[in-house]
Design an enzyme around this catalytic site. Sequence first.
Site, PDB file in Angstrom:
ATOM      1  N   LEU A 125      76.893   9.543  31.827  1.00 39.97           N
ATOM      2  CA  LEU A 125      76.048   9.614  30.629  1.00 39.97           C
ATOM      3  C   LEU A 125      76.433  10.882  29.876  1.00 39.97           C
ATOM      4  O   LEU A 125      76.209  11.996  30.367  1.00 39.97           O
ATOM      5  CB  LEU A 125      74.574   9.640  31.038  1.00 39.97           C
ATOM      6  CG  LEU A 125      74.125   8.441  31.877  1.00 39.97           C
ATOM      7  CD1 LEU A 125      72.723   8.651  32.434  1.00 39.97           C
ATOM      8  CD2 LEU A 125      74.176   7.145  31.071  1.00 39.97           C
ATOM      9  N   GLY A 127      75.834  11.667  26.416  1.00 44.16           N
ATOM     10  CA  GLY A 127      75.264  11.656  25.066  1.00 44.16           C
ATOM     11  C   GLY A 127      74.671  12.971  24.618  1.00 44.16           C
ATOM     12  O   GLY A 127      74.310  13.134  23.462  1.00 44.16           O
ATOM     13  N   ASP A 264      76.178  16.169  33.619  1.00 46.63           N
ATOM     14  CA  ASP A 264      75.907  17.563  33.998  1.00 46.63           C
ATOM     15  C   ASP A 264      75.402  17.708  35.436  1.00 46.63           C
ATOM     16  O   ASP A 264      75.050  18.801  35.866  1.00 46.63           O
ATOM     17  CB  ASP A 264      74.929  18.227  33.012  1.00 46.63           C
ATOM     18  CG  ASP A 264      73.541  17.591  33.019  1.00 46.63           C
ATOM     19  OD1 ASP A 264      73.278  16.719  33.863  1.00 46.63           O
ATOM     20  OD2 ASP A 264      72.713  17.962  32.160  1.00 46.63           O
ATOM     21  N   LYS A 408      71.302  22.536  33.767  1.00 46.80           N
ATOM     22  CA  LYS A 408      70.467  22.399  32.567  1.00 46.80           C
ATOM     23  C   LYS A 408      70.277  23.737  31.858  1.00 46.80           C
ATOM     24  O   LYS A 408      70.043  23.784  30.673  1.00 46.80           O
ATOM     25  CB  LYS A 408      69.078  21.851  32.930  1.00 46.80           C
ATOM     26  CG  LYS A 408      69.089  20.528  33.692  1.00 46.80           C
ATOM     27  CD  LYS A 408      69.464  19.369  32.798  1.00 46.80           C
ATOM     28  CE  LYS A 408      69.399  18.034  33.544  1.00 46.80           C
ATOM     29  NZ  LYS A 408      70.058  16.955  32.787  1.00 46.80           N
TER      30      LYS A 408
END
Length: 521
Positions: A125, A127, A264, A408
């Site tokens: 993913l 995006g 991530d 994050k």
Amino acid sequence: MTSGIRPIDVLLQRAGVRGHQRVPSDSKEFHEVTKRDALRLLENDVDRLLQTTEQVRRPALQAEMGRFADLFGRFLQEEGPALDWNKIQKLPENAVMNYSNLKSPKNEQKNEIRNMLDKLVVIKLNGGLGTSMGCHGPKSVIPVRSDLTFLDLTVQQIEHLNKTYDANVPLVLMNSFNTDEDTEKIVRKYKGFRVQIHTFNQSCFPRISREHFLPVAKDFDVEKDMEAWYPPGHGDFYDTFRHSGLLKKFIEEGREYCFLSNIDNLGATVDLNILNKLVGEERASTPVEFVMEVTDKTRADVKGGTLIQFENKLRLLEIAQVPPEHVDDFKSVKTFKFFNTNNIWANLSSIERVLRERTLSMEIIVNNKTLETGLRVIQLETAVGSAMKCFDGAIGINVPRSRFLPVKKSSDLLLVMSNLYTLKYGSLVMSPQRMFPTTPLVKLGENHFSKVKEFLGRFANIPDIIELDHLTVSGDVTFGRGVSLRGTVIIIANHGDRIDIPAGAILENKIVSGNMRILDH
């Protein structure tokens, strides 16, 4: 707010509803009429938006806007996100497998492992932007270790598998309109690598005004007004993966499963033990259509989604679905022992079936935002894991914490850049010198450490944290070269003060305050 009328009904009345005054405003009929009108008004507005784009683009955009209108229609129909807490059932004994009970494929049987790998597709993913960490462009191109980016590490991992076992595992990136153009340029540098890379874009939906429930976009020129559009969460994967043609292509190639994770999450590598359970010699007679990797919940993970049995189906429970009076129960580490890592393994043919039979149903996440202009909007999203209940034979696998290593914040970056890990073929491996498998709890002050560039400027090099349990840093603090942190270390520079930790300092169970006093903790 008038009692007896929900906020949504007030908003629906503002959506230009006229001619229904004869219907009492608290009746079921009133609610149905206002919902129908709100949906009709939205569909009219979407049609107007479609008229602003070139004829050749309209068919594809029409399908996308059809999905958006479906999502909005479901949002109007749903009574609220909370589920009936009393209907939660005890997890069946076999619902969550323990990773330690999985059998490894026999390493000498390279042909067997190659056959397993050739049934797999890896999907990342991709995006998200790196803006929250002060970076421009896709988050996947932030350097995280030895100048290698998230994307570099992912490509290295898969190339190593393909070379070791003479396999052909493809890598698929699900981009958003925010990351697509930059990613396409970056992917070119991997041309000589032994990895086939495919990309596709998730949907681009218009944000809705909270005032009148209509799109805030004036036309389909997304580039001109990026704030008016949004990617609708990773639950959008299923539809857009099929729409891209890649689902059909991989099924025709004989591939059976996809392994999907956030780019991530540096712990989300291809796991041969899980793959062996799905397509190898440990394959069950009844196919496992969906696997969610979960790991033991700690006090740091209390807001993470968990697994429950509900209406005789295994499903994901997110905090947004929990009635307010049960939020403390949800956060209890004893009641809900696991949380979702968002590492998902799903059977490709089963995805195709669920989409074909239109049985895919995911809870809607209502994300309230305020734009830079001050305009208050909502964006409707879905999460990929919430599709679990739509599949047969779904299970959870309780994996080691090492498979959940998301980056994050800069505090996560400190961990992955440190001597806590070594890099092996694109995978981060915890140092054997670490005496326990848990990672240290690190809290770095937002004002001085949140942006990557600023964070890096505060360390001559990353400290030795092999023996660190807990680190809190707040205020204007810098670290010299060769600093060692052990046990619990708290460093707080008061407003207007600055603390420079000298080169070679060893801080073990210390509190360092604004005037550089060093106290035993």
